[in-house]
Motif scaffolding. Structure first.
Motif, PDB file in Angstrom:
ATOM      1  N   GLU A 207       1.880   0.413  18.909  1.00 22.54           N
ATOM      2  CA  GLU A 207       1.712  -0.120  17.556  1.00 22.54           C
ATOM      3  C   GLU A 207       0.263   0.040  17.093  1.00 22.54           C
ATOM      4  O   GLU A 207      -0.663  -0.311  17.819  1.00 22.54           O
ATOM      5  N   GLU A 209      -2.478  -0.059  13.389  1.00 24.17           N
ATOM      6  CA  GLU A 209      -2.627  -0.555  12.019  1.00 24.17           C
ATOM      7  C   GLU A 209      -3.995  -0.147  11.470  1.00 24.17           C
ATOM      8  O   GLU A 209      -5.006  -0.206  12.178  1.00 24.17           O
ATOM      9  N   GLN A 213      -1.706  -0.275   6.708  1.00 21.64           N
ATOM     10  CA  GLN A 213      -0.618   0.618   7.128  1.00 21.64           C
ATOM     11  C   GLN A 213      -0.301   0.397   8.599  1.00 21.64           C
ATOM     12  O   GLN A 213      -1.184   0.476   9.454  1.00 21.64           O
ATOM     13  N   GLU A 214       0.947   0.105   8.906  1.00 18.34           N
ATOM     14  CA  GLU A 214       1.376  -0.131  10.277  1.00 18.34           C
ATOM     15  C   GLU A 214       2.213   1.050  10.763  1.00 18.34           C
ATOM     16  O   GLU A 214       3.063   1.566  10.033  1.00 18.34           O
ATOM     17  N   ARG A 216       4.338   2.689  14.324  1.00 19.89           N
ATOM     18  CA  ARG A 216       4.862   2.570  15.688  1.00 19.89           C
ATOM     19  C   ARG A 216       5.156   3.983  16.176  1.00 19.89           C
ATOM     20  O   ARG A 216       5.913   4.712  15.538  1.00 19.89           O
ATOM     21  N   TRP A 265      -7.764   2.544  14.418  1.00 22.50           N
ATOM     22  CA  TRP A 265      -6.364   2.175  14.253  1.00 22.50           C
ATOM     23  C   TRP A 265      -5.978   0.991  15.146  1.00 22.50           C
ATOM     24  O   TRP A 265      -4.796   0.658  15.261  1.00 22.50           O
ATOM     25  N   SER A 266      -6.941   0.376  15.803  1.00 23.84           N
ATOM     26  CA  SER A 266      -6.649  -0.695  16.765  1.00 23.84           C
ATOM     27  C   SER A 266      -7.425  -1.963  16.414  1.00 23.84           C
ATOM     28  O   SER A 266      -8.429  -2.292  17.066  1.00 23.84           O
TER      29      SER A 266
END
Length: 296
Positions: A207, A209, A213-214, A216, A265-266
């Motif tokens: 996952e 974010e 925007q998320e 998977r 993104w983390s």
């Protein structure tokens, strides 16, 4: 209200929780026929039908549900008051069962408990390292440790650690022959070290974010491990990209043994909480555990 009337209400409340005459009778220690007769007597006295019965289950009518909602909090208050009175004479003792992940165990729980338990030899602690989501009530645990975002609403939650984040890392040797991913979707072109979710039976979809925007990403790779700690060793050995708690790899990244990617993104998320039903909060032994683990 005489004692018989009180027993009728207590037995009804127990039946409303168990939804089974067989289990309730065994729990109370009476014959099933006695329980059935008692409930019928209560319904007759109130002039209301409280239960709907089928061959497989027991349900509550609207009147039965209203009676349950009225009785349950009052009985909980009585149990809480009695437990508080008992605590005045009790010393911390007994067994506390906690389910938690390997990361929570290594990074927070055991380092905090280790020195304190020596002061309380009558407290026994059972730590069950399990990376799945356990139902602590059904599985007989006194408490569990979960991330703040995963707490159940009917549980008491006590924060025991700081925020942290997952970090995608791999060895420098791994990236010698491959470009670093600049977007999470590019991970599907890489060898990744996956982790299996014990509760779901499948592998964890990574996952991410960024800017609301998320994403998977279902990654693939040669290795699948059910613990984050050996995933770090596999990443160090060059088996691919691991997605693990940052506190496990920060030193390796700083020393150049691992390379972090997709850091933007983390984002961090709420750290670990100890969670438990309210009935445990007045136990002297449990108070010691909570006070020890609570984040200062």
């Amino acid at each position: 209200m005489d004692r018989k009337d009180l027993n009728d209400l207590l037995w009804f409340l127990s039946l409303a929780e168990e939804r089974s005459f067989t289990r309730t009778a065994a729990k109370i220690g009476i014959a099933q026929s006695t329980l059935s007769h008692t409930i019928k007597r209560l319904e007759s006295r109130l002039g209301l039908r409280l239960l709907t019965r089928t061959t497989r289950s027991v349900g509550l009518t609207e009147a039965g549900e209203r009676l349950r909602q009225s009785l349950a909090p009052r009985m909980m208050e009585i149990e809480t008051d009695l437990a508080a009175l008992m605590a005045l004479r009790d010393t911390p003792s007994g067994t506390i069962r906690i389910t938690l992940s390997d990361h929570a165990y290594e990074s927070l729980v055991w380092p905090k408990l280790r020195p304190v338990l020596l002061e309380y030899p009558d407290i026994k602690v059972e730590l069950d390292r399990d990376n799945g989501f356990r139902n602590i009530v059904e599985d007989g645990y006194d408490a569990g440790v979960r991330l703040g975002e995963s707490l159940e609403k009917d549980m008491i939650g006590v924060r025991i650690g700081p925020d942290w984040r997952l970090l995608a890392v791999a060895s420098p040797s791994y990236f010698k022959a491959r470009p670093k991913p600049l977007h999470p979707q590019e991970l599907i072109q890489h060898r990744c070290i996956r982790i299996r979710q014990a509760s779901a039976g499948g592998t964890y979809a990574w996952e991410f974010e960024k800017d609301g925007q998320e994403l998977r990403v279902r990654v693939d790779g040669q290795l699948t491990i059910n613990s984050s700690i050996p995933m770090v060793d596999a990443a160090l050995a060059g088996y691919g990209i691991a997605y693990v708690p940052d506190d496990l790899v920060n030193d390796h990244v700083a020393a150049g043994r691992l390379v972090a990617v997709l850091e933007d993104w983390s984002p961090p998320f709420p750290g670990y909480y100890l969670y438990y039903p309210s009935r445990h909060q007045n136990s002297p032994a449990f108070k010691v555990i909570v006070d020890t683990l609570r984040q200062r």
